[in-house]
Write a protein that holds these residues in place. Structure first.
Motif, PDB file in Angstrom:
ATOM      1  N   ALA A  51      14.881  49.220  57.325  1.00 34.99           N
ATOM      2  CA  ALA A  51      15.459  47.958  57.096  1.00 34.99           C
ATOM      3  C   ALA A  51      16.952  48.053  57.177  1.00 34.99           C
ATOM      4  N   ALA A  52      17.451  48.893  56.339  1.00 40.03           N
ATOM      5  CA  ALA A  52      18.984  49.152  56.290  1.00 40.03           C
ATOM      6  C   ALA A  52      19.516  49.346  57.867  1.00 40.03           C
ATOM      7  N   PHE A 112      19.838  50.862  72.262  1.00 36.32           N
ATOM      8  CA  PHE A 112      18.813  52.444  72.160  1.00 36.32           C
ATOM      9  C   PHE A 112      18.403  52.820  70.680  1.00 36.32           C
ATOM     10  N   LEU A 113      19.179  52.351  69.807  1.00 36.06           N
ATOM     11  CA  LEU A 113      18.801  53.070  68.352  1.00 36.06           C
ATOM     12  C   LEU A 113      17.762  51.950  67.767  1.00 36.06           C
ATOM     13  N   ALA A 122      13.140  51.149  63.986  1.00 36.82           N
ATOM     14  CA  ALA A 122      11.901  50.474  63.779  1.00 36.82           C
ATOM     15  C   ALA A 122      10.815  51.330  63.326  1.00 36.82           C
ATOM     16  N   LEU A 123      11.040  52.536  64.042  1.00 39.16           N
ATOM     17  CA  LEU A 123       9.948  53.431  63.722  1.00 39.16           C
ATOM     18  C   LEU A 123      10.240  54.645  63.152  1.00 39.16           C
ATOM     19  N   ILE A 141      14.120  54.927  77.056  1.00 43.20           N
ATOM     20  CA  ILE A 141      14.018  56.305  76.629  1.00 43.20           C
ATOM     21  C   ILE A 141      13.963  56.652  75.037  1.00 43.20           C
ATOM     22  N   ALA A 142      14.681  55.598  74.439  1.00 41.93           N
ATOM     23  CA  ALA A 142      14.489  55.722  73.174  1.00 41.93           C
ATOM     24  C   ALA A 142      13.216  55.276  72.537  1.00 41.93           C
ATOM     25  N   LEU A 143      12.625  54.312  73.210  1.00 46.09           N
ATOM     26  CA  LEU A 143      11.156  53.960  72.811  1.00 46.09           C
ATOM     27  C   LEU A 143      10.221  55.002  72.960  1.00 46.09           C
ATOM     28  N   GLY A 144      10.523  55.498  73.994  1.00 42.75           N
ATOM     29  CA  GLY A 144       9.429  56.923  74.409  1.00 42.75           C
ATOM     30  C   GLY A 144       9.662  57.819  73.319  1.00 42.75           C
TER      31      GLY A 144
END
Length: 474
Positions: free
Chosen positions: A119-120, A145-146, A151-152, A208-211
């Motif tokens: 959340a932060a 990207f971040l 979120a995960l 890339i980040a989601l993977g």
């Protein structure tokens, strides 16, 4: 599913074999984590753009994202250090019910801190990146990207907590296998989500980040299933997931000072990064690639630190403080030798290592800027080994408060002031006036970093040699 306190065959083995039995799987685990980072860097370096010069901005964005993603590792210390230390103590004392209960409480804490951290991060990312002196398209790309990683976040922290509990029980092999799965899945996931599959064009840089994030989700679920079925004497039961505040306080008693240490170091690293980012995209990109390769040494130290933390904690739990001390020194000796070998690689192959990520002639400036810095860090490998291994050993003993002061002295008293003086042509001290600087650019920043590492490495070695950690209660 029980097991003996500290297996007799382990006590009878030479110390170096005990250290290697724990460190080698952890080392492979750390390198698999590095494979995930390097594959992301590799994809970023080959991301097609209309203007090849824009790729420098993308690499600069990935460098800043990498720093912030590394900040996540510091945040996980809020759970992982206390988990390893307490589980190791309980295992050393033969108290397996409490070891299992501590594992359940670690998972609860990981879920809580994961949700709060996510959340932060989702709210504060744009302002934080602006404060790090990253602007324009590079800043936008960095936020994009971040965002999926933030979120995960809860999955990555829970994954780390589960692996930390298993390490406390003396099992670093399971973490290796699961992170191997994460690394194997990350490459095709990141590649497919970035560049697309068949007629689907993909998500671009953010893919890339989601993977990476999705591969950690799978790793987290896998470790939870393994612990639910029982592994290495640990087993998750629903009853152990009910908050037990006295035990949570014991976990936090060790983890919070360690987290203050790690997070304050992370904040100082971000401050240091803001100094580097002021030098421009080329210096920032070179800095990021040099750090990726420097991780070959850093992660080696982290693996031997895991061994030191586990063995110190278990031997203190078994009331063998002298043996705990010998384990710490053995971990430092072997880890320092491995890291010094990595330093030799940096000295000999700095330019080819940079060209792996900068194959385009337009990126030659990054190679010229970063290769000297990578060679320089080779000289600090023994000091870095001392800082990493003895920090972990002290945390395994529950001695996490005094080391915070060492980190503050190193960063605030050495690295940050020197970085300002060595990177800029002049330094504005406000009411004190302006003083001349060395104007050495990125190389000056890395001189400041190496000086800091030698100061902190000496502090930690002296603290461990004093033996005051042997009487700390957790």
């Amino acid at each position: 599913m029980n097991a003996p306190a500290v297996p007799p065959d382990r006590l009878s083995k030479p110390l170096w074999r005990q250290v290697l039995a724990l460190a080698l799987p952890a080392l492979a685990q750390q390198y698999l984590h590095l494979v995930v980072q390097l594959s992301d860097q590799y994809l970023a370096g080959r991301f097609e753009l209309p203007d090849p010069q824009q790729r420098t901005g993308y690499l600069s964005a990935l460098n800043t994202a990498g720093y912030l993603y590394w900040f996540v590792s510091s945040y996980t210390v809020l759970v992982s250090v206390g988990s390893t230390a307490l589980v190791a103590r309980f295992v050393g004392a033969g108290n397996w019910p409490l070891a299992k209960h501590a594992t359940g409480q670690a998972v609860v804490l990981a879920a809580v801190f994961g949700v709060l951290g996510a959340a932060a991060a989702l709210v504060g990312l744009p302002d934080l990146i602006d404060a790090l002196q990253l602007h324009g398209a590079a800043a936008r790309v960095c936020v994009e990207f971040l965002t999926p990683l933030a979120a995960l976040l809860v999955f990555q922290i829970t994954e780390s907590a589960c692996a930390a509990c298993l390490a406390g029980a003396g099992d670093t092999r399971t973490g290796l296998k699961v992170l191997g799965l994460v690394a194997v899945l990350n490459v095709p996931l990141a590649w497919g989500l970035c560049f697309g599959i068949g007629p689907w064009a993909g998500l671009g840089f953010v893919g890339i980040a989601l993977g990476t994030g999705l591969s950690h989700v799978i790793g987290c679920v896998t470790l939870l299933v393994i612990l639910a079925r029982g592994r290495s004497g640990l087993k998750l039961h629903l009853a152990n997931l009910v908050p037990d505040f006295p035990l949570i306080r014991r976990l936090l008693w060790v983890s919070v000072p360690a987290a203050v240490d790690s997070l304050s170091a992370a904040f100082c690293q971000l401050w240091f990064l803001s100094i580097v980012n002021r030098l421009g995209d080329t210096a920032a990109a070179a800095h990021g690639i040099a750090l990726r390769w420097e991780a070959l040494g850093f992660l080696s130290g982290a693996a031997f630190g895991t061994a030191a933390m586990t063995l110190v904690g278990q031997n203190l739990g078994a009331r063998e403080p002298a043996r705990a001390a010998r384990c710490g020194w053995a971990a430092f000796a072997i880890g320092g030798a491995v890291m010094s070998g990595m330093g030799l690689l940096f000295l000999l192959f700095a330019r080819p290592m940079f060209r792996v990520f900068c194959p385009d002639p337009h990126l030659s400036g990054i190679v010229e800027t970063g290769a000297p810095a990578l060679r320089l860090i080779a000289c600090a490998m023994p000091a870095l080994a001392s800082q990493i291994v003895f920090t972990a050993a002290l945390r395994g003993a529950g001695d996490a408060r005094v080391p915070v002061l060492f980190s503050w002295c190193g960063f605030l008293g050495v690295r940050i002031p020197l970085a300002y003086l060595l990177t800029a042509p002049r330094v504005d001290l406000g009411a004190l006036g302006v003083v001349p600087g060395a104007d050495m650019g990125l190389f000056g920043a890395w001189i400041a970093m190496c000086t800091d590492l030698w100061v902190r490495g000496a502090f930690f070695a002296v603290r461990f040699a004093s033996g005051k950690w042997k009487t700390v209660e957790v």
